[in-house]
Design a protein around this motif. Structure first.
Motif, PDB file in Angstrom:
ATOM      1  N   LYS A  52     -23.684  27.000  11.774  1.00 17.88           N
ATOM      2  CA  LYS A  52     -23.167  25.790  11.132  1.00 17.88           C
ATOM      3  C   LYS A  52     -22.785  24.650  12.073  1.00 17.88           C
ATOM      4  CE  LYS A  52     -21.887  27.891   6.853  1.00 17.88           C
ATOM      5  NZ  LYS A  52     -20.831  28.307   5.912  1.00 17.88           N
ATOM      6  N   ARG A  79     -13.502  15.595  23.326  1.00 14.32           N
ATOM      7  CA  ARG A  79     -12.723  14.393  23.580  1.00 14.32           C
ATOM      8  C   ARG A  79     -11.260  14.563  23.142  1.00 14.32           C
ATOM      9  NH1 ARG A  79     -15.453  10.478  20.438  1.00 14.32           N
ATOM     10  NH2 ARG A  79     -17.367  10.773  21.605  1.00 14.32           N
ATOM     11  N   ARG A  80     -11.045  15.287  22.095  1.00 12.65           N
ATOM     12  CA  ARG A  80      -9.678  15.438  21.576  1.00 12.65           C
ATOM     13  C   ARG A  80      -8.929  16.599  22.258  1.00 12.65           C
ATOM     14  NH1 ARG A  80     -12.902  13.688  17.827  1.00 12.65           N
ATOM     15  NH2 ARG A  80     -12.267  12.087  16.364  1.00 12.65           N
ATOM     16  N   ILE A  94     -10.389  23.367  15.620  1.00 20.57           N
ATOM     17  CA  ILE A  94     -11.444  23.986  14.817  1.00 20.57           C
ATOM     18  C   ILE A  94     -10.937  24.253  13.413  1.00 20.57           C
ATOM     19  CG2 ILE A  94     -12.723  26.139  14.423  1.00 20.57           C
ATOM     20  CD1 ILE A  94     -13.683  26.184  17.087  1.00 20.57           C
ATOM     21  N   LEU A  97      -9.934  20.772  11.564  1.00 19.78           N
ATOM     22  CA  LEU A  97     -11.106  20.006  11.111  1.00 19.78           C
ATOM     23  C   LEU A  97     -11.978  20.834  10.183  1.00 19.78           C
ATOM     24  CD1 LEU A  97     -12.191  18.287  14.479  1.00 19.78           C
ATOM     25  CD2 LEU A  97     -10.268  17.741  12.995  1.00 19.78           C
ATOM     26  N   PRO A 104     -11.784  14.121  12.085  1.00 18.37           N
ATOM     27  CA  PRO A 104     -13.018  14.162  11.298  1.00 18.37           C
ATOM     28  C   PRO A 104     -13.313  15.580  10.748  1.00 18.37           C
ATOM     29  CG  PRO A 104     -13.523  14.226  13.641  1.00 18.37           C
ATOM     30  CD  PRO A 104     -12.045  14.092  13.525  1.00 18.37           C
ATOM     31  N   PRO A 107     -17.926  20.955   9.420  1.00 19.81           N
ATOM     32  CA  PRO A 107     -18.972  19.989   9.777  1.00 19.81           C
ATOM     33  C   PRO A 107     -18.898  18.757   8.880  1.00 19.81           C
ATOM     34  CG  PRO A 107     -19.885  21.852   8.566  1.00 19.81           C
ATOM     35  CD  PRO A 107     -18.471  22.174   8.813  1.00 19.81           C
ATOM     36  N   GLU A 111     -23.141  18.404   5.301  1.00 17.10           N
ATOM     37  CA  GLU A 111     -23.496  19.690   5.915  1.00 17.10           C
ATOM     38  C   GLU A 111     -22.761  20.798   5.179  1.00 17.10           C
ATOM     39  OE1 GLU A 111     -25.681  19.806   8.339  1.00 17.10           O
ATOM     40  OE2 GLU A 111     -25.808  17.649   8.658  1.00 17.10           O
ATOM     41  N   LEU A 114     -17.644  25.282   6.143  1.00 20.80           N
ATOM     42  CA  LEU A 114     -17.273  26.671   6.436  1.00 20.80           C
ATOM     43  C   LEU A 114     -16.715  27.288   5.155  1.00 20.80           C
ATOM     44  CD1 LEU A 114     -15.519  26.072   9.861  1.00 20.80           C
ATOM     45  CD2 LEU A 114     -17.641  27.329   9.493  1.00 20.80           C
TER      46      LEU A 114
HETATM   47  C1  HEC Z   1     -24.077  17.108  11.666  1.00 24.39           C
HETATM   48  C2  HEC Z   1     -23.436  17.175  12.937  1.00 24.39           C
HETATM   49  C3  HEC Z   1     -22.216  18.051  13.104  1.00 24.39           C
HETATM   50  C4  HEC Z   1     -22.065  19.359  12.749  1.00 24.39           C
HETATM   51  C5  HEC Z   1     -23.053  20.261  12.037  1.00 24.39           C
HETATM   52  C6  HEC Z   1     -20.777  19.774  13.231  1.00 24.39           C
HETATM   53  N1  HEC Z   1     -20.147  18.737  13.864  1.00 24.39           N
HETATM   54 FE1  HEC Z   1     -18.380  18.786  14.802  1.00 24.39          FE
HETATM   55  N2  HEC Z   1     -18.578  16.860  15.328  1.00 24.39           N
HETATM   56  C7  HEC Z   1     -19.615  16.020  14.952  1.00 24.39           C
HETATM   57  C8  HEC Z   1     -19.309  14.656  15.338  1.00 24.39           C
HETATM   58  C9  HEC Z   1     -20.203  13.450  15.118  1.00 24.39           C
HETATM   59  C10 HEC Z   1     -18.068  14.716  15.996  1.00 24.39           C
HETATM   60  C11 HEC Z   1     -17.310  13.569  16.598  1.00 24.39           C
HETATM   61  C12 HEC Z   1     -16.522  12.912  15.513  1.00 24.39           C
HETATM   62  C13 HEC Z   1     -15.527  11.913  16.078  1.00 24.39           C
HETATM   63  O1  HEC Z   1     -15.223  11.938  17.239  1.00 24.39           O
HETATM   64  O2  HEC Z   1     -15.053  11.127  15.258  1.00 24.39           O
HETATM   65  C14 HEC Z   1     -17.636  16.099  15.959  1.00 24.39           C
HETATM   66  C15 HEC Z   1     -16.440  16.558  16.502  1.00 24.39           C
HETATM   67  C16 HEC Z   1     -16.014  17.848  16.420  1.00 24.39           C
HETATM   68  C17 HEC Z   1     -14.783  18.316  16.974  1.00 24.39           C
HETATM   69  C18 HEC Z   1     -13.802  17.496  17.748  1.00 24.39           C
HETATM   70  C19 HEC Z   1     -14.251  17.404  19.181  1.00 24.39           C
HETATM   71  C20 HEC Z   1     -13.331  16.535  19.994  1.00 24.39           C
HETATM   72  O3  HEC Z   1     -12.580  17.078  20.798  1.00 24.39           O
HETATM   73  O4  HEC Z   1     -13.410  15.316  19.775  1.00 24.39           O
HETATM   74  C21 HEC Z   1     -14.675  19.640  16.690  1.00 24.39           C
HETATM   75  C22 HEC Z   1     -13.554  20.595  17.095  1.00 24.39           C
HETATM   76  C23 HEC Z   1     -15.838  19.977  15.926  1.00 24.39           C
HETATM   77  N3  HEC Z   1     -16.629  18.882  15.798  1.00 24.39           N
HETATM   78  C24 HEC Z   1     -16.053  21.245  15.419  1.00 24.39           C
HETATM   79  C25 HEC Z   1     -17.178  21.550  14.676  1.00 24.39           C
HETATM   80  C26 HEC Z   1     -17.380  22.851  14.117  1.00 24.39           C
HETATM   81  C27 HEC Z   1     -16.452  24.061  14.290  1.00 24.39           C
HETATM   82  C28 HEC Z   1     -18.548  22.802  13.468  1.00 24.39           C
HETATM   83  C29 HEC Z   1     -19.235  23.915  12.692  1.00 24.39           C
HETATM   84  C30 HEC Z   1     -18.409  24.615  11.738  1.00 24.39           C
HETATM   85  C31 HEC Z   1     -19.072  21.464  13.602  1.00 24.39           C
HETATM   86  N4  HEC Z   1     -18.194  20.735  14.343  1.00 24.39           N
HETATM   87  C32 HEC Z   1     -20.245  21.044  13.069  1.00 24.39           C
HETATM   88  C33 HEC Z   1     -20.740  16.390  14.287  1.00 24.39           C
HETATM   89  C34 HEC Z   1     -21.000  17.664  13.803  1.00 24.39           C
END
Ligand code: HEC
Length: 473
Positions: A52, A79-80, A94, A97, A104, A107, A111, A114
């Motif tokens: 995912k 970044r965070r 994790i 979000l 944000p 996913p 998408e 979870l």
């Molecule tokens: C379709 C693309 C996509 C998917 C699939 C996705 N993410 Fe993300 N994720 C992003 C984007 C884009 C950001 C940055 C968003 C922002 O900074 O505003 C992000 C940011 C994050 C962050 C924060 C990172 C930081 O420190 O800034 C986390 C934690 C995260 N995602 C966890 C997950 C997890 C766990 C999953 C799966 C369950 C997941 N993401 C699936 C696009 C995705």
């Protein structure tokens, strides 16, 4: 991975549409997971991330500078800051979000979110301290099989037919068969329908390098070992009869029992585990699978003369003996100071001999379980060792370009001249009359085994003169 993700998106679209229409985001509840055994990252957590999250959080696309493709990256966050605070699921990004409690949302919209169960597993993993994957888990290195370049010609494996009529050479990913008497090239063995991972046709015996070979004493089968597979060929026609896959790494050693009823195969992933398997002939049913017998690749395997035991030699420096088919450990011989690269069992059953990366051959007394002697056999590693039929004599070859014959008392009987580079393979007919050796220079040299005279030099078929094979010095 990507296509799987898209598919899921389509399936889930209706429910998402409903949620969006209501314009309210209810956090996803976290299921309470009842489990006795602790959460294992490689089994319980990583698959969720790979399903995912990985498309947006790995490789060139690390959204939020977050790489979830490794344990370290997944915990470290982006970044965070930390994505995981061990012991504190509620404080971990994790969970925040992933439950859509904080933006944000992950996913992102569109998408597949979870599930409560997945969040329950992730929460429990974090609360249990976010433990790292264990190397003993089912986590396997992913290997990509690639075809060797066309100019790779070293002979890594060869076999002489029991009737002395033919010599088979494994050269790169090809198997070339020659007339042992005239030196004429007869044919190559091709696996039908062989393709590269990206779909290109390959005219070869295996995709990867042929690392081992054995001819059944009854003359029927030629078996070749390569990366993660073995192929069983009709020795007379060159037809592929059977393929067995699923090996952990390259299959680097194989041998038939003297009665041709069993085939023993060895290899294993370097520094992880040796692999030892025995198959019934001709059903090719696996009857023995010795796990954790050695802690490193098994480079040598042979049967006892009564076919009731096998001996193995490994990069872990041990020679070990196993009962078959029970797979029970019988005894170990310790003394080599470097990898054991091959092992042989004298026809009287009393002595074993092993070839070492320490340039020596060691002769072992089976009954006593002791070392009888060390022979300083070669100037470099001894790559192969092969007993000659029922004699108390064996052949060796080495990284010092030499091919030799010794007796178990330690005496050198013969030298086989002409080698110009590292020798990987030596073979003989059961009576010792025909000896062949090959190595880095790609030439198979055929000798009169009784006096060491070089008879033929077998070149790759495209380099082989049509009329007469050259008598290389
Ligand atoms: C379709 C693309 C996509 C998917 C699939 C996705 N993410 Fe993300 N994720 C992003 C984007 C884009 C950001 C940055 C968003 C922002 O900074 O505003 C992000 C940011 C994050 C962050 C924060 C990172 C930081 O420190 O800034 C986390 C934690 C995260 N995602 C966890 C997950 C997890 C766990 C999953 C799966 C369950 C997941 N993401 C699936 C696009 C995705």
């Amino acid at each position: 991975m990507r296509s799987l993700l898209m598919l899921s998106t389509v399936v889930l679209a209706p429910s998402l549409a409903v949620a969006q229409a209501k314009k309210e985001i209810v956090p996803i509840p976290i299921a309470k997971i009842e489990r006795k055994e602790p959460i294992a990252y490689e089994k319980d957590i990583e698959p969720i991330f790979y399903k995912k999250c990985i498309t947006c959080h790995s490789g060139n696309v690390k959204e939020g500078r977050y790489d979830i493709s490794t344990y370290e990256g997944a915990v470290k966050g982006g970044r965070r800051g930390a994505a995981v605070v061990p012991g504190k699921a509620e404080a971990s990004n994790i969970i925040k979000l992933g439950t859509k409690s904080e933006k944000p949302f992950m996913p992102p919209r569109g998408e597949e979110p979870l599930t409560s169960e997945e969040l329950g597993l992730i929460k429990l993993w974090i609360d249990q301290g976010a433990k790292a994957p264990t190397t003993s888990g089912p986590r396997k290195l992913q290997y990509i099989v690639s075809v060797p370049p066309a100019n790779v010609h070293p002979v890594r494996a060869l076999a002489v037919s029991p009737d002395k009529a033919a010599v088979a050479a494994g050269r790169g990913n090809q198997i070339h068969v020659y007339d042992a008497g005239s030196g004429a090239y007869i044919r190559s063995f091709y696996a039908p329908g062989l393709k590269t991972p990206d779909g290109k046709d390959v005219k070869a015996a295996h995709l990867s390098i042929v690392e081992s070979m054995a001819w059944s004493p009854d003359g029927k089968y030629l078996v070749s070992g390569s990366f993660q597979e073995i192929a069983i060929w009709d020795a007379h026609t060159g037809m592929l009869r059977h393929k067995i896959g699923g090996f952990a790494h390259a299959v680097v050693a194989m041998t038939f029992s003297l009665d041709s009823k069993l085939l023993a195969v060895a290899g294993g992933e370097p520094t992880v585990e040796g692999e030892i398997k025995v198959y019934e002939v001709p059903s090719w049913k696996q009857i023995v699978d010795i796990k954790n017998g050695h802690s490193d690749t098994v480079y040598g395997i042979c049967f006892s003369p009564d076919n009731k035991m096998i001996a193995t030699g490994s990069a872990d420096k041990f020679v070990k003996v196993w009962e078959i088919p029970s797979g029970k450990f019988v005894k170990a011989f310790e003394g080599h100071t470097h990898h054991v690269l091959d092992v042989g069992w004298a026809a009287d059953g009393k002595l074993l001999a092993s070839a070492g990366g320490d340039n020596t051959v060691k002769v072992w007394n089976f009954e006593k379980g002791e070392q009888e002697r060390t022979i300083n056999a070669h100037g470099k590693q001894v790559t192969r060792l092969l007993f000659i039929g029922k004699k108390n004599e064996f052949l060796t070859c080495g990284g010092d370009n030499q091919v030799k014959a010794f007796n178990t008392a330690g005496g050198t009987i013969r030298n086989f001249p002409g080698g110009t580079d590292f020798i990987y393979a030596v073979g003989t007919s059961p009576d010792g009359a025909v000896v062949a050796a090959g190595g880095q220079d790609g030439i198979v040299r055929v000798y009169n085994g009784n006096n060491g005279t070089l008879l033929k030099s077998l070149l790759p078929p495209d380099a082989q003169p049509k009329e007469k094979s050259p008598e290389k010095k």
